[in-house]
Design an enzyme around this catalytic site. Structure first.
Site, PDB file in Angstrom:
ATOM      1  N   LYS A  36       2.438  13.232   5.846  1.00 15.94           N
ATOM      2  CA  LYS A  36       2.464  12.497   4.570  1.00 15.94           C
ATOM      3  C   LYS A  36       3.632  12.967   3.701  1.00 15.94           C
ATOM      4  O   LYS A  36       3.818  14.160   3.495  1.00 15.94           O
ATOM      5  CB  LYS A  36       1.124  12.680   3.837  1.00 15.94           C
ATOM      6  CG  LYS A  36       1.026  11.812   2.602  1.00 15.94           C
ATOM      7  CD  LYS A  36      -0.406  11.628   2.151  1.00 15.94           C
ATOM      8  CE  LYS A  36      -0.501  10.818   0.868  1.00 15.94           C
ATOM      9  NZ  LYS A  36       0.091   9.475   0.986  1.00 15.94           N
ATOM     10  N   HIS A  76      -4.756  15.331   3.466  1.00 16.20           N
ATOM     11  CA  HIS A  76      -4.154  14.338   4.358  1.00 16.20           C
ATOM     12  C   HIS A  76      -3.414  15.043   5.495  1.00 16.20           C
ATOM     13  O   HIS A  76      -3.149  16.241   5.437  1.00 16.20           O
ATOM     14  CB  HIS A  76      -3.162  13.444   3.597  1.00 16.20           C
ATOM     15  CG  HIS A  76      -3.838  12.403   2.760  1.00 16.20           C
ATOM     16  ND1 HIS A  76      -4.273  12.658   1.478  1.00 16.20           N
ATOM     17  CD2 HIS A  76      -4.179  11.106   3.028  1.00 16.20           C
ATOM     18  CE1 HIS A  76      -4.853  11.569   0.985  1.00 16.20           C
ATOM     19  NE2 HIS A  76      -4.811  10.620   1.910  1.00 16.20           N
ATOM     20  N   GLY A 102       0.818  -1.219   0.000  1.00 18.54           N
ATOM     21  CA  GLY A 102       0.000   0.000   0.000  1.00 18.54           C
ATOM     22  C   GLY A 102       0.843   1.255   0.000  1.00 18.54           C
ATOM     23  O   GLY A 102       0.304   2.367   0.023  1.00 18.54           O
ATOM     24  N   THR A 159      -4.100   7.808  -4.024  1.00 17.02           N
ATOM     25  CA  THR A 159      -5.534   7.687  -4.327  1.00 17.02           C
ATOM     26  C   THR A 159      -5.968   8.753  -5.330  1.00 17.02           C
ATOM     27  O   THR A 159      -6.730   8.468  -6.267  1.00 17.02           O
ATOM     28  CB  THR A 159      -6.352   7.817  -3.025  1.00 17.02           C
ATOM     29  OG1 THR A 159      -5.830   6.901  -2.072  1.00 17.02           O
ATOM     30  CG2 THR A 159      -7.830   7.552  -3.256  1.00 17.02           C
TER      31      THR A 159
HETATM   32  N1  LIG Z   1      -2.811   2.018   0.161  1.00 19.09           N
HETATM   33  C1  LIG Z   1      -3.442   2.431   1.270  1.00 19.09           C
HETATM   34  O1  LIG Z   1      -4.585   2.052   1.546  1.00 19.09           O
HETATM   35  C2  LIG Z   1      -2.714   3.355   2.207  1.00 19.09           C
HETATM   36  C3  LIG Z   1      -3.312   3.776   3.389  1.00 19.09           C
HETATM   37  C4  LIG Z   1      -2.556   4.534   4.270  1.00 19.09           C
HETATM   38  C5  LIG Z   1      -1.243   4.835   3.964  1.00 19.09           C
HETATM   39  N2  LIG Z   1      -0.713   4.424   2.802  1.00 19.09           N
HETATM   40  C6  LIG Z   1       0.694   4.633   2.465  1.00 19.09           C
HETATM   41  O2  LIG Z   1       1.461   3.735   3.269  1.00 19.09           O
HETATM   42  C7  LIG Z   1       2.742   4.291   3.533  1.00 19.09           C
HETATM   43  C8  LIG Z   1       3.004   4.262   5.039  1.00 19.09           C
HETATM   44  O3  LIG Z   1       2.077   5.078   5.698  1.00 19.09           O
HETATM   45  P1  LIG Z   1       2.172   5.295   7.295  1.00 19.09           P
HETATM   46  O4  LIG Z   1       1.119   6.293   7.596  1.00 19.09           O
HETATM   47  O5  LIG Z   1       2.212   3.996   8.006  1.00 19.09           O
HETATM   48  O6  LIG Z   1       3.616   5.995   7.394  1.00 19.09           O
HETATM   49  P2  LIG Z   1       4.610   6.021   8.639  1.00 19.09           P
HETATM   50  O7  LIG Z   1       5.598   7.091   8.354  1.00 19.09           O
HETATM   51  O8  LIG Z   1       3.829   6.078   9.905  1.00 19.09           O
HETATM   52  O9  LIG Z   1       5.338   4.605   8.571  1.00 19.09           O
HETATM   53  C9  LIG Z   1       6.336   4.279   7.629  1.00 19.09           C
HETATM   54  C10 LIG Z   1       7.281   3.293   8.286  1.00 19.09           C
HETATM   55  O10 LIG Z   1       8.225   2.834   7.330  1.00 19.09           O
HETATM   56  C11 LIG Z   1       9.421   2.572   8.030  1.00 19.09           C
HETATM   57  N3  LIG Z   1      10.593   2.530   7.155  1.00 19.09           N
HETATM   58  C12 LIG Z   1      11.490   3.511   6.852  1.00 19.09           C
HETATM   59  N4  LIG Z   1      12.466   3.014   6.038  1.00 19.09           N
HETATM   60  C13 LIG Z   1      12.163   1.699   5.854  1.00 19.09           C
HETATM   61  C14 LIG Z   1      12.790   0.653   5.134  1.00 19.09           C
HETATM   62  N5  LIG Z   1      13.932   0.843   4.443  1.00 19.09           N
HETATM   63  N6  LIG Z   1      12.202  -0.575   5.144  1.00 19.09           N
HETATM   64  C15 LIG Z   1      11.059  -0.797   5.829  1.00 19.09           C
HETATM   65  N7  LIG Z   1      10.441   0.162   6.569  1.00 19.09           N
HETATM   66  C16 LIG Z   1      10.981   1.407   6.556  1.00 19.09           C
HETATM   67  C17 LIG Z   1       9.529   3.712   9.037  1.00 19.09           C
HETATM   68  O11 LIG Z   1      10.324   3.282  10.113  1.00 19.09           O
HETATM   69  C18 LIG Z   1       8.070   3.897   9.447  1.00 19.09           C
HETATM   70  O12 LIG Z   1       7.796   3.188  10.620  1.00 19.09           O
HETATM   71  C19 LIG Z   1       2.723   5.668   2.891  1.00 19.09           C
HETATM   72  O13 LIG Z   1       3.313   5.568   1.608  1.00 19.09           O
HETATM   73  C20 LIG Z   1       1.240   5.989   2.741  1.00 19.09           C
HETATM   74  O14 LIG Z   1       0.967   6.867   1.678  1.00 19.09           O
HETATM   75  C21 LIG Z   1      -1.422   3.700   1.918  1.00 19.09           C
HETATM   76  O1  LIG Z   2      -2.056   8.444   5.204  1.00 21.04           O
HETATM   77  C1  LIG Z   2      -1.653   8.281   4.028  1.00 21.04           C
HETATM   78  O2  LIG Z   2      -0.485   8.554   3.689  1.00 21.04           O
HETATM   79  C2  LIG Z   2      -2.576   7.735   3.005  1.00 21.04           C
HETATM   80  N1  LIG Z   2      -2.070   7.445   1.835  1.00 21.04           N
HETATM   81  C3  LIG Z   2      -2.765   6.823   0.751  1.00 21.04           C
HETATM   82  C4  LIG Z   2      -2.665   7.674  -0.508  1.00 21.04           C
HETATM   83  O3  LIG Z   2      -1.601   8.275  -0.763  1.00 21.04           O
HETATM   84  O4  LIG Z   2      -3.622   7.707  -1.277  1.00 21.04           O
HETATM   85  C5  LIG Z   2      -4.169   6.405   1.084  1.00 21.04           C
HETATM   86  C6  LIG Z   2      -4.843   7.290   2.075  1.00 21.04           C
HETATM   87  C7  LIG Z   2      -3.997   7.509   3.333  1.00 21.04           C
END
Ligand SMILES: NC(=O)c1ccc[n+]([C@@H]2O[C@H](COP(=O)([O-])OP(=O)(O)OC[C@H]3O[C@@H](n4cnc5c(N)ncnc54)[C@H](O)[C@@H]3O)[C@@H](O)[C@H]2O)c1
Ligand SMILES: O=C(O)C1=N[C@H](C(=O)O)CCC1
Length: 238
Positions: free
Chosen positions: A137, A133, A73, A144
């Site tokens: 971020k 967001h 994700g 999305t």
């Molecule tokens: N697809 C979805 O539904 C969705 C939903 C929410 C967030 N996201 C995405 O997910 C990602 C993470 O979001 P988050 O809110 O948990 O962020 P966050 O910053 O809270 O967590 C990211 C984590 O990645 C870790 N990290 C850093 N370098 C790393 C490495 N080399 N290998 C593994 N881990 C490493 C960090 O220590 C941190 O704990 C973002 O890209 C966000 O946009 C996607």
């Molecule tokens: O919290 C975030 O970062 C999120 N990232 C995703 C995006 O980039 O679309 C999904 C929503 C939350």
């Protein structure tokens, strides 16, 4: 199911809680480069990657090389998506990437495509996308918002691309706002001098993203190949 969490931040922790409630076990929590871990020594059914843009490609493809199915994700790394799918197929592994795993957002995606089909001939309306967001971020616009723009572009031959804020007539403007504690709000607007049509999705927490990712992992566990969230939810959309 034995799950490796690639990334143990806000999403990793939300997934951990939901996975435990559904009877799964977290066997690895990765917060740094995956090369520090010997994946061959750990029994892993599926890896779930929610990390950072610069780490995603290497961590995902290392999992493929260890025959571990991956649900990803992480946003902001998609220039390498095609390469990742090629490695997945070559290694006979399994992969699902989604810019948003929330079931509500995946319903919203279908609405967006339907609305784009209906609006494509109505030249008096201009389309734009806004995403909001939280301030931590790293990427903008959100994954999305990019998916929403790509869906409109594939339905409307008059739109060739998207741009942050200032777009040409044949592009979709995407506005990215950062406000404390907002989990994710996406709005697609069609505006004319007469009226405005809007569709909007607002996440109230990270629970929907995390639940969708665990459902995707349960679905992917024993499969091979490259899939989308639409495959996972196909029975919902029939
Ligand atoms: N697809 C979805 O539904 C969705 C939903 C929410 C967030 N996201 C995405 O997910 C990602 C993470 O979001 P988050 O809110 O948990 O962020 P966050 O910053 O809270 O967590 C990211 C984590 O990645 C870790 N990290 C850093 N370098 C790393 C490495 N080399 N290998 C593994 N881990 C490493 C960090 O220590 C941190 O704990 C973002 O890209 C966000 O946009 C996607
Ligand atoms: O919290 C975030 O970062 C999120 N990232 C995703 C995006 O980039 O679309 C999904 C929503 C939350």
């Amino acid at each position: 199911m034995k799950i490796a969490l690639l990334g143990y931040g806000k999403m990793g922790k939300a997934i951990e809680e939901i996975a435990a409630n559904r009877g799964h076990e977290i066997v690895l929590r990765v917060s740094e480069d995956i090369e520090s871990y010997n994946l061959k020594e750990i029994e892993i059914d599926v890896a779930i990657d929610f990390s950072v843009p610069k780490a995603a490609f290497k961590n995902i493809t290392t999992a493929f090389k260890n025959k571990i199915p991956v649900v990803s994700g992480t946003t902001g790394w998609l220039d390498d998506y095609e390469k990742a799918t090629e490695i997945c197929k070559k290694e006979d592994a399994a992969f699902i990437y989604a810019s948003n795993f929330s079931i509500g957002v995946n319903v919203f995606f279908e609405l967006n495509k339907k609305l784009a089909q209906m609006m494509k001939g109505l030249q008096d309306y201009s389309v734009e996308i806004e995403e909001i967001h939280h301030t931590q971020k790293l990427d903008a616009p959100s994954g999305t918002a990019i998916s929403l723009a790509q869906q409109i572009i594939s339905e409307n031959p008059n739109k060739k691309g998207w741009q942050l804020d200032h777009a040409d007539k044949d592009e979709i403007p995407v506005h990215a706002k950062r406000i404390t504690d907002v989990h994710g709000t996406h709005t697609v607007s069609y505006k004319s001098t007469i009226d405005t049509i809007e569709i909007m999705h607002m996440a109230h927490s990270r629970q929907g993203f995390a639940l969708g990712a665990v459902i995707a992992a349960e679905w992917l566990k024993d499969k091979k190949g490259v899939y989308t969230m639409k495959d996972v939810l196909s029975s919902l959309f029939e």
